[in-house]
Each structure stands twice: as structure tokens, then as C-alpha cells.
Scaffold this motif. Structure first.
Motif, PDB file in Angstrom:
ATOM      1  N   UNK A 171       0.840  -1.201   0.000  1.00  0.00           N
ATOM      2  CA  UNK A 171       0.000   0.000   0.000  1.00  0.00           C
ATOM      3  C   UNK A 171       0.873   1.248   0.000  1.00  0.00           C
ATOM      4  N   UNK A 172       0.555   2.224  -0.838  1.00  0.00           N
ATOM      5  CA  UNK A 172       1.313   3.478  -0.784  1.00  0.00           C
ATOM      6  C   UNK A 172       0.971   4.245   0.488  1.00  0.00           C
ATOM      7  N   UNK A 173       1.999   4.808   1.132  1.00  0.00           N
ATOM      8  CA  UNK A 173       1.796   5.608   2.334  1.00  0.00           C
ATOM      9  C   UNK A 173       1.342   6.990   1.886  1.00  0.00           C
ATOM     10  N   UNK A 174       0.216   7.486   2.441  1.00  0.00           N
ATOM     11  CA  UNK A 174      -0.254   8.811   2.021  1.00  0.00           C
ATOM     12  C   UNK A 174       0.735   9.891   2.427  1.00  0.00           C
ATOM     13  N   UNK A 175       0.935  10.850   1.512  1.00  0.00           N
ATOM     14  CA  UNK A 175       1.862  11.957   1.732  1.00  0.00           C
ATOM     15  C   UNK A 175       1.098  13.110   2.354  1.00  0.00           C
ATOM     16  N   UNK A 176       1.682  13.752   3.372  1.00  0.00           N
ATOM     17  CA  UNK A 176       1.012  14.856   4.063  1.00  0.00           C
ATOM     18  C   UNK A 176       1.014  16.139   3.247  1.00  0.00           C
ATOM     19  N   UNK A 177       2.061  16.372   2.470  1.00  0.00           N
ATOM     20  CA  UNK A 177       2.168  17.604   1.686  1.00  0.00           C
ATOM     21  C   UNK A 177       1.696  17.373   0.261  1.00  0.00           C
ATOM     22  N   UNK A 178       1.095  18.386  -0.301  1.00  0.00           N
ATOM     23  CA  UNK A 178       0.724  18.325  -1.706  1.00  0.00           C
ATOM     24  C   UNK A 178       1.939  18.704  -2.532  1.00  0.00           C
ATOM     25  N   UNK A 179       2.225  17.937  -3.554  1.00  0.00           N
ATOM     26  CA  UNK A 179       3.394  18.189  -4.394  1.00  0.00           C
ATOM     27  C   UNK A 179       3.236  19.510  -5.150  1.00  0.00           C
ATOM     28  N   UNK A 180       2.020  19.811  -5.565  1.00  0.00           N
ATOM     29  CA  UNK A 180       1.785  21.052  -6.309  1.00  0.00           C
ATOM     30  C   UNK A 180       2.044  22.276  -5.428  1.00  0.00           C
ATOM     31  N   UNK A 181       1.739  22.184  -4.137  1.00  0.00           N
ATOM     32  CA  UNK A 181       1.935  23.312  -3.230  1.00  0.00           C
ATOM     33  C   UNK A 181       3.401  23.508  -2.878  1.00  0.00           C
ATOM     34  N   UNK A 182       4.149  22.443  -2.771  1.00  0.00           N
ATOM     35  CA  UNK A 182       5.532  22.559  -2.324  1.00  0.00           C
ATOM     36  C   UNK A 182       6.443  23.116  -3.413  1.00  0.00           C
ATOM     37  N   UNK A 183       6.134  22.863  -4.675  1.00  0.00           N
ATOM     38  CA  UNK A 183       6.929  23.385  -5.775  1.00  0.00           C
ATOM     39  C   UNK A 183       8.234  22.645  -5.987  1.00  0.00           C
ATOM     40  N   UNK A 212      10.543  18.893  -6.577  1.00  0.00           N
ATOM     41  CA  UNK A 212      10.400  17.678  -7.377  1.00  0.00           C
ATOM     42  C   UNK A 212       9.718  16.601  -6.545  1.00  0.00           C
ATOM     43  N   UNK A 213       8.915  15.766  -7.167  1.00  0.00           N
ATOM     44  CA  UNK A 213       8.211  14.731  -6.406  1.00  0.00           C
ATOM     45  C   UNK A 213       9.184  13.689  -5.860  1.00  0.00           C
ATOM     46  N   UNK A 214       8.930  13.253  -4.635  1.00  0.00           N
ATOM     47  CA  UNK A 214       9.749  12.207  -4.032  1.00  0.00           C
ATOM     48  C   UNK A 214       9.191  10.846  -4.426  1.00  0.00           C
ATOM     49  N   UNK A 215      10.012   9.818  -4.421  1.00  0.00           N
ATOM     50  CA  UNK A 215       9.512   8.491  -4.768  1.00  0.00           C
ATOM     51  C   UNK A 215       8.439   8.039  -3.775  1.00  0.00           C
ATOM     52  N   UNK A 216       7.475   7.277  -4.271  1.00  0.00           N
ATOM     53  CA  UNK A 216       6.389   6.804  -3.435  1.00  0.00           C
ATOM     54  C   UNK A 216       6.925   5.809  -2.418  1.00  0.00           C
ATOM     55  N   UNK A 217       6.496   5.986  -1.170  1.00  0.00           N
ATOM     56  CA  UNK A 217       6.888   5.078  -0.103  1.00  0.00           C
ATOM     57  C   UNK A 217       5.739   4.100   0.110  1.00  0.00           C
TER      58      UNK A 217
END
Length: 160
Positions: free
Chosen positions: A77-89, A91-96
Motif C-alpha cells: 500500500x502506498x503511504x499517504x503523503x502529508x504535503x501536496x506536491x503542487x503546493x511545495x513546488x 520535485x516529487x519524491x519516490x512513493x513510499x
């Protein structure tokens, strides 16, 4: 060649890993009763090392599992990310991912079982500089001019 997959209430499946990983995982998922669900399945060995087979979908499964070995079915199962990638500006981190054994009472059956993933770092790729071919066939070779060629043969003739 075969492997044994344990799941549920100590149920077992006998599987032939001489096929593509995607076919093996689809067959295991269907036969274990998860065929119509969105569950992502993988296998771990008796010590808890997750094989991460779904990252090698089109390779033969027998490259990653041992014949006559026992494996435990796990849910990925992918662990949900707390931050939105669009808001942080950034590069996306690999899915954990989080892994959960789909075998009841696995601790009693396998006392040394500790679920873990062996992360293998990818080798950095070298970028080619320039647009030229790296092969020697495409390189420019200097031709000797006739004056220096004839002078070298005359000097060699005088020495003899």
C-alpha cells in the motif's frame, strides 16, 4: 520448478514461477481471493524480505524467487503523503510503500519473520557530452601528408 505461497488462515498455493512476474502475481492474486479488488500483492521470503516483484513485471519470476521455497503473500500500500506536491513546488519524491502480511498468525508460523525491504540504489547514469557518437567509427582521423611520409622513409633508408 515450483514455489509455495502462504496466505490467509495458513492456506497454501503451489505456483510455477517460470513465467512473467505480472502473470504470476495476477494468478496468485486471483487464486488467493483478491482478484476483484484493488489490492497490490507481492511476496516476501520466510525471513520477511519483500521481493518487490511488481517492479520487474516483464521479467521471468524465476530470476527473483528460489525453486521449492516458501513465500508469504503481502499487501503493498502506498503511504499517504502529508504535503501536496503542487503546493511545495519541489520535485516529487519516490512513493513510499507499506507492506502488510496477508497470512494470519505469521509470527507463530515463522518466528524470525521481520518484514523489510532491501533498497538497492540505482547506479548514476553518465550523461554524454556533445552530440557525437561514442564509437570510434564516427571519429575524424588525420591523414598523413605525403611530404612527411616520404621524408620519414628517406631517413629510415639512410640509417640502414
Amino acid at each position: 520448478m515450483f514455489i509455495i505461497v502462504k496466505y490467509g488462515n495458513n492456506e497454501t498455493l503451489l505456483c510455477n514461477p517460470s513465467c512473467a512476474v505480472i502473470n504470476l502475481l495476477t494468478s496468485i492474486k486471483r487464486r488467493a481471493g483478491y482478484g476483484n479488488s484493488n489490492v497490490i500483492v507481492d511476496l516476501s521470503d520466510e525471513t520477511g524480505l519483500v521481493k518487490e516483484l511488481d517492479t520487474h513485471k516483464y521479467d521471468y519470476a524465476n530470476k527473483y524467487v528460489e525453486s521449492h521455497a516458501t513465500y508469504i503473500l503481502v499487501q503493498k500500500e502506498p503511504v499517504p503523503d502529508n504535503e501536496s506536491i503542487a503546493d511545495s513546488g519541489s520535485t516529487p519524491t519516490p512513493t513510499v510503500y507499506q507492506y502488510t502480511p496477508l497470512l494470519e498468525q505469521y509470527a507463530d508460523l515463522f518466528p524470525n519473520y521481520q518484514l523489510r525491504v532491501d533498497h538497492i540504489e540505482k547506479k548514476p547514469t553518465r550523461k554524454r557530452t556533445g552530440g557525437k557518437s561514442p564509437s570510434p567509427a564516427g571519429r575524424f582521423q588525420r591523414t598523413k601528408d605525403k611530404k612527411s611520409d616520404s621524408a620519414a622513409t628517406k631517413k629510415g633508408a639512410k640509417r640502414k
